[in-house]
Design an enzyme around this catalytic site. Structure first.
Site, short mmCIF file in Angstrom:
data_model
loop_
_atom_site.label_atom_id
_atom_site.label_comp_id
_atom_site.label_asym_id
_atom_site.label_seq_id
_atom_site.Cartn_x
_atom_site.Cartn_y
_atom_site.Cartn_z
N HIS A 290 -60.00 -72.10 76.29
CA HIS A 290 -60.21 -71.33 74.96
C HIS A 290 -58.60 -70.58 75.03
O HIS A 290 -58.67 -69.44 75.15
CB HIS A 290 -61.32 -70.51 74.63
CG HIS A 290 -60.97 -69.93 73.05
ND1 HIS A 290 -60.12 -70.23 72.26
CD2 HIS A 290 -62.32 -69.38 72.71
CE1 HIS A 290 -60.48 -69.54 71.04
NE2 HIS A 290 -61.46 -69.13 71.27
N LYS B 158 -69.78 -89.49 58.59
CA LYS B 158 -70.19 -90.68 58.21
C LYS B 158 -69.80 -91.63 59.36
O LYS B 158 -69.78 -92.78 59.13
CB LYS B 158 -69.32 -91.27 57.09
CG LYS B 158 -69.54 -90.36 55.80
CD LYS B 158 -68.55 -90.56 54.46
CE LYS B 158 -68.91 -89.53 53.47
NZ LYS B 158 -67.70 -89.60 52.32
N ARG C 72 -64.85 -66.39 63.29
CA ARG C 72 -63.98 -65.46 63.87
C ARG C 72 -62.70 -66.26 64.24
O ARG C 72 -61.58 -65.81 63.67
CB ARG C 72 -64.54 -64.74 65.21
CG ARG C 72 -64.01 -63.71 65.68
CD ARG C 72 -64.31 -63.18 66.75
NE ARG C 72 -65.93 -62.50 66.62
CZ ARG C 72 -66.08 -61.40 66.80
NH1 ARG C 72 -65.23 -60.62 67.04
NH2 ARG C 72 -67.17 -61.32 66.46
N THR C 73 -62.79 -67.23 64.75
CA THR C 73 -61.45 -67.69 65.29
C THR C 73 -60.86 -68.44 64.14
O THR C 73 -59.74 -68.48 64.13
CB THR C 73 -61.80 -69.01 66.35
OG1 THR C 73 -62.41 -68.32 67.46
CG2 THR C 73 -60.38 -69.57 67.04
N ARG D 277 -61.10 -77.21 67.01
CA ARG D 277 -62.15 -76.74 68.06
C ARG D 277 -63.13 -77.82 68.01
O ARG D 277 -63.42 -78.61 66.81
CB ARG D 277 -62.54 -75.55 67.53
CG ARG D 277 -64.05 -75.29 68.16
CD ARG D 277 -64.70 -73.88 67.69
NE ARG D 277 -63.65 -72.75 68.69
CZ ARG D 277 -64.18 -71.75 68.81
NH1 ARG D 277 -65.40 -71.29 68.54
NH2 ARG D 277 -63.66 -70.96 69.65
#
Length: 320
Positions: free
Chosen positions: A143, A93, A65-66, A115
């Site tokens: 957020h 890695k 969604r974001t 994020r």
């Protein structure tokens, strides 16, 4: 957005959180977002305000969604948008966040959207790159664009935020959405309540300027806005709720509990929703729900944030 009179220059280079923003900063972003809503509702949705600019979406946590909202926002502004597939990148890695930042910085992007599961990751990245950084969620910290889109949804529906009573209900303990919303709503003069079982309330939450309730009937009494939060079981260490069935019985939003709020109360949820856990389907899809509007406002807010951070007036005063 160029057909309107110019808005004041947004004074910050990054958006790392709501904390530290003045009420004027917040209102400026909301005013910009109002303009972006009009653009998103036009048949021709694309503008050229970020033409030639490069946006990199760097999502260490999955969020369809974001991420899609930021991607769509960038494309509507004319930016070149790259989604970095972290799952198949060098991060898997053993590359550190700083190594990744240095690599991306060498590509000379104009804005990075990050994020990450660790609180403070966005702030660390901002120290290591030469471009603007937007925090799309860092751990249980903040957020900011979610709080802004929630505020825009409320302001457009109610005409104001000041003096409204907003009840934020559910998993407050693990919620960066709750933290950013509390800071923003308090800054704009709302009366904020949090409603949750004791096991899902962080220590010292009352010090954030909220009323604390452990009963939905008390917490929702007369509320103008009821904001439900997702039960974040993936972040829980141990059994903080006895069962989802018991949780819904006492803290899930159904018609009986919603009746305690104001008759015209808005129902909100940042998504993704767990129907029958935090909210009943008939409430999520009911006439008081503005959940779909929140999704629409998300694109507008992210357009506004990126346009504000990359305002061409800033480049004359600041090094790239």
């Amino acid at each position: 957005m160029t057909q309107h009179p110019a808005l004041p220059l947004y004074p910050h280079r990054h958006l790392l959180g709501i904390k530290g923003l003045s009420p004027q900063d917040i209102e400026l972003l909301l005013d910009r977002a109002d303009r972006a809503v009009a653009i998103s509702r036009q048949p021709e949705k694309k503008t050229s305000s970020l033409r030639g600019r490069t946006q990199i979406n760097l999502f260490f946590e999955a969020s369809t969604r974001t991420q899609s909202s930021f991607e769509l926002a960038g494309k509507r502004l004319g930016a070149d948008v790259m989604n970095m597939a972290v799952a198949s990148s060098s991060v898997k890695k053993g590359e550190t966040l700083i190594d990744t930042a240095m690599t991306l910085n060498a590509m000379r992007p104009d804005i990075l959207i990050i994020r990450h599961g660790a609180a403070g990751a966005a702030a660390l990245l901002a120290q290591k790159v030469a471009c603007s950084v937007v925090n799309a969620g860092d751990g249980a910290h903040e957020h900011p664009t979610q709080a802004l889109l929630d505020a825009l949804t409320i302001r457009r529906a109610k005409g104001r935020i000041a003096r409204l009573t907003v009840a934020i209900c559910g998993d407050i303990l693990h919620s960066r959405v709750a933290r950013s919303n509390i800071i923003l709503l308090n800054a704009l003069g709302a009366r904020v309540r949090v409603v949750a079982p004791s096991t899902l309330l962080p220590a010292g939450i009352a010090q954030m300027g909220v009323e604390v309730h452990r009963s939905m009937a008390e917490g929702l009494a007369g509320a103008d806005v009821v904001m439900m939060l997702r039960l974040q079981r993936e972040r829980m260490a141990g059994a903080l709720v006895p069962s989802v069935r018991e949780y819904f019985r006492y803290f899930g939003l159904d018609a009986e509990k919603l009746a305690c709020a104001a008759a015209d109360a808005l129902v909100m949820h940042p998504g993704p929703m767990n129907r029958g856990v935090e909210i009943a389907s008939e409430i999520a899809d009911g006439p008081q729900s503005v959940i779909e509007e929140q999704v629409e406002m998300g694109v507008a807010v992210r357009m506004a944030v990126m346009e504000a951070l990359l305002d061409p007036r800033r480049s004359r005063d600041e090094a790239p």
